[in-house]
Design a protein around this motif. Structure first.
Motif, short mmCIF file in Angstrom:
data_model
loop_
_atom_site.label_atom_id
_atom_site.label_comp_id
_atom_site.label_asym_id
_atom_site.label_seq_id
_atom_site.Cartn_x
_atom_site.Cartn_y
_atom_site.Cartn_z
N TRP A 15 20.12 9.26 33.93
CA TRP A 15 19.45 10.03 32.88
C TRP A 15 20.09 11.40 32.72
CZ3 TRP A 15 16.16 8.82 29.12
CH2 TRP A 15 15.52 9.85 28.44
N LYS A 16 20.42 12.04 33.83
CA LYS A 16 21.06 13.35 33.78
C LYS A 16 22.42 13.27 33.09
CE LYS A 16 20.81 16.25 37.27
NZ LYS A 16 21.06 16.98 38.55
N MET A 17 23.18 12.24 33.41
CA MET A 17 24.48 12.06 32.77
C MET A 17 24.32 11.82 31.28
SD MET A 17 26.35 9.66 35.66
CE MET A 17 27.74 9.31 34.57
N THR A 18 23.30 11.06 30.92
CA THR A 18 23.04 10.79 29.50
C THR A 18 22.69 12.06 28.76
OG1 THR A 18 22.24 8.57 30.04
CG2 THR A 18 21.64 9.45 27.89
N MET A 19 21.81 12.87 29.34
CA MET A 19 21.41 14.13 28.70
C MET A 19 22.59 15.11 28.64
SD MET A 19 18.32 13.84 27.69
CE MET A 19 18.88 12.17 27.26
N THR A 20 23.42 15.11 29.68
CA THR A 20 24.61 15.97 29.66
C THR A 20 25.55 15.57 28.54
OG1 THR A 20 24.48 16.36 32.05
CG2 THR A 20 26.61 16.73 31.00
N ALA A 21 25.74 14.27 28.36
CA ALA A 21 26.60 13.78 27.28
C ALA A 21 26.01 14.12 25.91
CB ALA A 21 26.78 12.26 27.41
N SER A 49 27.27 27.28 19.85
CA SER A 49 27.61 26.14 20.70
C SER A 49 27.31 26.38 22.17
CB SER A 49 29.09 25.77 20.52
OG SER A 49 29.94 26.82 20.96
N ASP A 50 27.01 27.63 22.54
CA ASP A 50 26.62 27.91 23.93
C ASP A 50 25.16 27.54 24.20
OD1 ASP A 50 29.11 28.99 24.66
OD2 ASP A 50 28.58 30.94 23.84
N LEU A 51 24.40 27.34 23.14
CA LEU A 51 22.97 27.04 23.30
C LEU A 51 22.71 25.77 24.11
CD1 LEU A 51 19.98 27.54 22.63
CD2 LEU A 51 20.38 26.45 20.41
N PRO A 52 23.34 24.63 23.79
CA PRO A 52 23.09 23.43 24.60
C PRO A 52 23.51 23.58 26.06
CG PRO A 52 24.11 22.86 22.49
CD PRO A 52 24.21 24.34 22.64
N GLU A 53 24.54 24.38 26.29
CA GLU A 53 24.99 24.62 27.68
C GLU A 53 23.92 25.35 28.48
OE1 GLU A 53 28.48 26.92 27.06
OE2 GLU A 53 29.29 25.50 25.60
N LEU A 54 23.33 26.36 27.86
CA LEU A 54 22.28 27.13 28.53
C LEU A 54 21.06 26.26 28.79
CD1 LEU A 54 21.40 29.90 29.59
CD2 LEU A 54 20.55 30.42 27.29
N ILE A 55 20.68 25.49 27.81
CA ILE A 55 19.52 24.59 27.97
C ILE A 55 19.80 23.58 29.08
CG2 ILE A 55 18.20 22.76 26.84
CD1 ILE A 55 18.52 24.33 24.23
N GLY A 56 21.01 23.03 29.10
CA GLY A 56 21.37 22.07 30.13
C GLY A 56 21.38 22.68 31.51
N ALA A 57 21.84 23.94 31.62
CA ALA A 57 21.87 24.62 32.91
C ALA A 57 20.47 24.82 33.46
CB ALA A 57 22.58 25.96 32.77
N PHE A 58 19.51 25.09 32.58
CA PHE A 58 18.13 25.27 33.01
C PHE A 58 17.47 23.93 33.36
CE2 PHE A 58 17.66 29.40 30.40
CZ PHE A 58 18.12 30.15 31.47
N ALA A 59 17.70 22.93 32.53
CA ALA A 59 17.01 21.65 32.71
C ALA A 59 17.58 20.81 33.84
CB ALA A 59 17.05 20.85 31.40
N PRO A 196 10.66 18.59 29.27
CA PRO A 196 10.20 17.32 29.86
C PRO A 196 11.09 16.14 29.47
CG PRO A 196 8.35 18.56 29.01
CD PRO A 196 9.60 19.27 28.53
N PHE A 197 11.52 16.12 28.22
CA PHE A 197 12.41 15.04 27.77
C PHE A 197 13.75 15.12 28.47
CE2 PHE A 197 15.89 13.87 24.84
CZ PHE A 197 15.67 12.49 24.82
N LEU A 198 14.33 16.33 28.55
CA LEU A 198 15.65 16.48 29.16
C LEU A 198 15.63 16.12 30.63
CD1 LEU A 198 16.78 19.85 27.52
CD2 LEU A 198 17.60 17.57 26.96
N LYS A 199 14.51 16.39 31.28
CA LYS A 199 14.37 16.08 32.70
C LYS A 199 13.92 14.64 32.95
CE LYS A 199 13.28 20.86 33.96
NZ LYS A 199 12.25 21.77 34.51
#
Length: 204
Positions: A15-21, A49-59, A196-199
């Protein structure tokens, strides 16, 4: 019990790999949704484009944030007009932004620590942008646009600047900081709703 635990852990990793992709793909698309800023020369564009990176780093942790930044730039490399120079700079600055944010949030969970970590990352990214632009990006620009022409573009906005380094400090550093702050504000507004969805908390 051990088999169930391993299976659950494997599902979480998938799931984490999927969300990262997924976030990498979103970041890649956002790179193209750039726009000019009136107080900057026309060859400098703003994007989120930095926004998804920041969200991913938190989640999902700082490693995922860095991975999203790397994948985004590797994808963009296929369409690069800078021979990879722009992508290298973007990656370095992105890491400066999301790594501190992700590390602080992982250590101290909470909204305040998330904002603090992201602010530290935005400041670091702004400072490092001086070095990145001066030694990596602008030397490449000089192949297509003379140093005097670039300086003139800045002087058209603020006649008092008299060197590229001064231009980077006066213009690019605040610009990069504001760019990071935009991502911080948007993340604060939407993170609670999408985390919750990302996690994978709500998945079956």
């Amino acid at each position: 019990m051990e088999t169930v635990t391993k299976s659950t852990k494997n599902q979480a990793n998938v799931w984490k790999m999927t969300m990262t992709a997924m976030l990498s793909a979103i970041a890649f698309v956002l790179m193209f949704l750039e726009f000019s800023v009136p107080v900057m020369p026309p060859f400098i564009k703003m994007d989120l484009s930095d926004l998804p990176e920041l969200i991913g780093a938190f989640a999902m942790g700082p490693v995922s944030g860095v991975a999203i930044c790397l994948i985004k730039n590797l994808l963009h490399l296929f369409l690069s007009t800078t021979g990879g120079v722009g992508e290298l700079s973007n990656f370095l600055l992105g890491v400066c932004f999301v790594l501190p944010a992700g590390l602080v949030y992982r250590k101290w969970k909470g909204r305040k620590s998330a904002v603090l970590g992201a602010l530290l990352g935005a400041i670091l990214m702004a400072v490092v942008s001086i070095i990145s632009n001066y030694y990596i990006v602008y030397p490449f620009y000089y192949n297509f646009m003379s140093k005097d022409a670039i300086l003139s573009a800045y002087q058209a906005i603020l006649p008092g600047v008299d060197s590229i380094l001064q231009c980077l400090i006066v213009f690019n550093t605040p610009f990069t900081l504001v760019k990071g702050l935009f991502s911080v504000v948007i993340t604060v507004l939407i993170y609670k709703h999408i985390s919750p969805f990302l996690k994978g908390i709500n998945r079956n």
